[in-house]
Motif scaffolding. Structure first.
Motif, mmCIF file in Angstrom:
data_model
loop_
_atom_site.group_PDB
_atom_site.id
_atom_site.type_symbol
_atom_site.label_atom_id
_atom_site.label_comp_id
_atom_site.label_asym_id
_atom_site.label_seq_id
_atom_site.Cartn_x
_atom_site.Cartn_y
_atom_site.Cartn_z
ATOM 1 N N UNK A 192 -3.361 7.834 37.126
ATOM 2 C CA UNK A 192 -4.700 8.143 37.612
ATOM 3 C C UNK A 192 -5.593 6.904 37.554
ATOM 4 N N UNK A 193 -6.492 6.786 38.523
ATOM 5 C CA UNK A 193 -7.441 5.671 38.531
ATOM 6 C C UNK A 193 -8.669 5.977 37.685
ATOM 7 N N UNK A 194 -8.756 7.188 37.146
ATOM 8 C CA UNK A 194 -9.870 7.569 36.292
ATOM 9 C C UNK A 194 -9.358 7.931 34.907
ATOM 10 N N UNK A 195 -10.128 7.560 33.892
ATOM 11 C CA UNK A 195 -9.724 7.812 32.517
ATOM 12 C C UNK A 195 -10.947 8.212 31.708
ATOM 13 N N UNK A 196 -10.902 9.375 31.084
ATOM 14 C CA UNK A 196 -12.029 9.851 30.282
ATOM 15 C C UNK A 196 -12.042 9.139 28.935
ATOM 16 N N UNK A 197 -13.227 8.670 28.539
ATOM 17 C CA UNK A 197 -13.392 7.956 27.292
ATOM 18 C C UNK A 197 -14.476 8.620 26.452
#
Length: 313
Positions: free
Chosen positions: A22-27
Motif C-alpha cells: 500500500x502507498x498509505x500507512x497509518x501512523x
C-alpha cells in the motif's frame, strides 16, 4: 531528586496489518524513549525526579517538554538544542513484540555536551541506559557524570541495547563494562544479554558484576519472569498472567520499579544493600513484575502508578 539521563523522542507506531504494497500507512506518534519513560514512571510513583537530555526546540521538542511538565518531571537539566527530534518507528508482530527503526543522526538527544551537565547538584541517584550510553557526545558526557557521582548516590544501568542505532557490539560491551564498575543496580533483558554475551553463561557474568560491588543484578525474561541476585542471595519471580496489548515499555517499567524500591530502602537505611536477602528480592521482583505486566496490558509505554501496582499484587 533522582536524575534520569538519556533520550527523549517520539515513538511512531506503524500499522503492521496494512497491506505491505500500500502507498498509505497509518501512523500513531507517542512521546517516549527509554529514559523518558523511566523518568515519567518514577514521577507516577511519586519519586522526585528530573530528566537530563537534549531536547529539540522544534514543535516535537515542545511537546516532549509539555509532557514532562504535565507528569511532574523536573526539566531544569534539559538542554535545549536547535537540532531535530529523534523518531523511533515501531511495528509490532502478532504477539505485540516490537521491531524498531530509529531516525536520529544529529538529533538533540545525541548532542548533550559536558557544559550541559549539572555542576554542583546532588542527587539521590542517577540512571543511564539505552543508546544514549553509546552515541557521542552524549555518551561521553554521561560517563563523566557517572564518574563524578560514583559511590555518592544510587547508580542504575539498563543497557536496553539498540543495535540499529549502534551495530558495533564491542562498543556496547565496552560502555556497559565502564558503567558497571560504578553501578549499584544493573538490569538486563535476556534478549540484550544474548546480543552482547552469546558465549557466556549468565551466572558467570553475574559473578563478575557482583564482584565489582553491584548490589542488585536482574535478568528479565519476558513471559518467563525474572531472576534477581544480590551479594548474598537470589530469587526468581513469575510473570503475571495477562492479556498482552504490547510489550512496549515493559523493560522500562521493570527498571522504574526496581529503582523505586531501592530508593525507598536507601532512604530508610544506610545499610540497605545488606538487607537484600531472598525474601526482599522476591518482594522487589514481584512489585516490578506486576508493574511491567500492567504496562503490557495497555497500548504503548503507559506506566502505572503505585496504587495500580499495589491493587494488582
Amino acid at each position: 531528586m533522582f536524575l534520569v539521563c538519556g533520550e527523549a523522542l517520539f515513538d511512531i507506531f506503524v500499522d503492521g496489518n496494512a497491506e505491505i504494497s500500500s502507498t498509505q500507512l497509518s501512523l500513531d506518534a507517542v512521546a517516549g524513549g527509554s529514559p523518558f519513560n523511566v523518568a515519567i514512571g518514577l514521577a507516577r510513583l511519586k519519586q522526585p525526579v528530573a530528566l537530563l537530555s537534549g531536547v529539540s526546540e522544534d514543535f516535537l521538542g515542545q511537546r516532549l517538554m509539555a509532557v514532562l511538565e504535565r507528569e511532574g518531571v523536573a526539566t531544569e537539566h534539559i538542554a535545549s538544542k536547535a537540532l531535530p527530534t529523534t523518531l523511533s518507528f515501531i511495528q509490532k508482530d502478532d504477539e505485540g513484540v516490537p521491531d524498531y527503526a530509529f531516525y536520529g543522526n544529529g538529533a538533540a538527544d545525541r548532542a548533550v555536551l559536558p557544559q550541559d551537565l549539572p555542576e554542583d547538584a546532588t542527587f539521590s541517584g542517577i540512571h543511564v541506559g539505552s543508546y544514549s550510553i553509546v552515541t557521542p557526545p552524549t555518551s561521553e558526557s554521561l560517563l563523566s557524570l557517572i564518574w563524578k557521582h560514583s559511590r555518592k548516590c544510587l547508580i542504575s544501568l539498563d543497557p536496553n541495547v539498540r543495535l540499529n542505532v549502534e551495530p558495533n557490539k564491542d562498543i556496547w560491551r565496552e560502555r556497559v563494562a565502564l558503567i558497571a564498575k560504578h553501578a549499584d543496580l544493573l538490569k538486563i533483558s535476556d534478549e540484550d544479554f544474548g546480543h552482547l554475551y552469546p558465549e557466556i553463561a549468565f551466572e558467570d557474568k553475574v559473578t563478575e558484576w557482583l564482584g565489582l560491588g553491584i548490589s542488585l543484578v536482574v535478568l528479565t525474561k519476558g513471559g518467563d519472569g525474572a531472576q534477581l541476585w544480590s551479594q548474598t542471595d537470589t530469587a526468581s519471580v513469575a510473570t503475571p498472567k495477562i492479556v498482552v496489548a504490547d510489550t512496549v515499555g515493559a523493560g522500562d517499567t521493570f527498571q522504574t520499579s526496581l529503582i523505586d524500591q531501592l530508593l525507598t530502602m536507601r532512604e530508610a537505611s544506610s545499610d540497605w544493600s545488606a538487607q537484600l536477602n531472598a525474601q526482599k528480592l522476591q518482594e522487589i521482583g514481584k512489585f516490578a513484575a506486576t508493574a511491567a505486566a500492567i504496562t503490557c496490558s495497555r497500548q504503548g509505554a503507559d506506566l502505572p502508578n503505585r496504587e495500580e501496582i499495589l491493587a494488582a499484587q
